[in-house]
Design a protein around this motif. Sequence first.
Motif, PDB file in Angstrom:
ATOM      1  N   UNK A 115       0.802  -1.227   0.000  1.00  0.00           N
ATOM      2  CA  UNK A 115       0.000   0.000   0.000  1.00  0.00           C
ATOM      3  C   UNK A 115       0.833   1.273   0.000  1.00  0.00           C
ATOM      4  N   UNK A 116       2.140   1.141   0.130  1.00  0.00           N
ATOM      5  CA  UNK A 116       2.988   2.323   0.061  1.00  0.00           C
ATOM      6  C   UNK A 116       2.996   3.167   1.315  1.00  0.00           C
ATOM      7  N   UNK A 117       2.760   2.550   2.463  1.00  0.00           N
ATOM      8  CA  UNK A 117       2.746   3.309   3.722  1.00  0.00           C
ATOM      9  C   UNK A 117       4.170   3.523   4.219  1.00  0.00           C
ATOM     10  N   UNK A 118       4.485   4.745   4.606  1.00  0.00           N
ATOM     11  CA  UNK A 118       5.730   5.044   5.321  1.00  0.00           C
ATOM     12  C   UNK A 118       5.393   4.957   6.805  1.00  0.00           C
ATOM     13  N   UNK A 119       5.788   3.855   7.415  1.00  0.00           N
ATOM     14  CA  UNK A 119       5.373   3.568   8.788  1.00  0.00           C
ATOM     15  C   UNK A 119       6.117   4.440   9.792  1.00  0.00           C
ATOM     16  N   UNK A 120       5.433   4.760  10.865  1.00  0.00           N
ATOM     17  CA  UNK A 120       5.995   5.634  11.898  1.00  0.00           C
ATOM     18  C   UNK A 120       6.900   4.889  12.862  1.00  0.00           C
TER      19      UNK A 120
END
Length: 409
Positions: free
Chosen positions: A49-54
């Motif tokens: 999904x292309x999430x830049x995780x925190x």
Amino acid sequence: MPRYDLIIIGGGIVGLATAYRFCKARPNLRVAVLEKEAALAAHQTGRNSGVIHSGIYYRPGSLKARHCLEGKQQLEAFCQEHDVPFETCGKVIVALEDSEIPALEEIHRRGIANGVPNEVIDVKRLRELEPHAAGVRALHVPSTGIVDYRAVTERMAEIIRATGNDVFTNNKVVEIRPDSEGVTVATIAGEYSASQVVNCAGLHSDRVARMSGLQPAARIVPFRGEYFCLHDEARHLVKNLIYPVPDPEFPFLGVHFTRMIDGEVECGPNAVLAFAREGYKKTAIDWSDLADSLSYSGFLRLAARHWRMGAGEMWRSVSKAAFVRALQRLVPDIREEHLSPAPAGVRAQAVQPDGALIDDFLIEPAVDGGAVNARTSRVINVLNAPSPAATASLKIGETIAQEVLERVS
């Protein structure tokens, strides 16, 4: 036979990030990336999904926790420097009932311990952020972002090639021969030699590791994640990212909503056993891969332990209505007619023989303070790199590149 200081097997984002870090650190040394497909990022990297995780979820002190936050900063800096579009949009993690509040508060505590800014918010604030989301309480994580990881990977490859190094596609590895002088890597396109090899083969990482002589302590079991996307008229129901409180006994985050960098809104995934390691369709079966999973004691014990959850995931796989009901718990206004099927992904999940899912990054021989005898090995194997490996890829690559440089110095 072409000779390199380092060969990396696998053209996903972890492999390219390792090559990028290596050639940036020592421009005088040569590196080659070998990818079996015709294009880079063809599997896990290009199918998420292309999430830049925190970094909010991960156990404090774990490799995930230590690498995610710094890797996120490095990734964002890379995108800014090299004109790769990304956005810091934030996310909410929603407790749907009072019984989930203790788990939500534990995620909040982990986030604070990991240095991730996050805030427990009430229903009023949740409605301001996500007007259509359900829930009794939530966490707001403003630093979460979105990006196209395929674009990041391709940009890394351009930089690597521009420095005089090589990124080869259509080079499936069939044999690895370490000896006292180095390592010979045989592919369907020819042979290459190097002082060191890094295995970033993802879905096939355990098999490539066995080629090098390592007997991994875990085996890859493929889990397919199936998605839907929202039609244009329903996209207003999701402003950014909406996640449920995850089950702490399972490494998957549950079905959620993700606005992607191209404007699409993705819904999912579930998690079902894939009948092929590259089984992106429900009808895809590789009998060898399937037998490998079903004959493995680790998978059988995992299935026995989590059969209720597994049955629910399988039911959502065959029933769109059941999938929609799971989504409606987060966003009640979602309707079946709002959804169209989206491309699926397959997660390479390392499972131990006792059925335990390895939730942290697993790299053997150990790096980042690992065993002394790791120095004698010519092959480093990345055996488990689940989410947030894409976010943390530049930090993972930096760690591995430093280890390789110590060995070749």
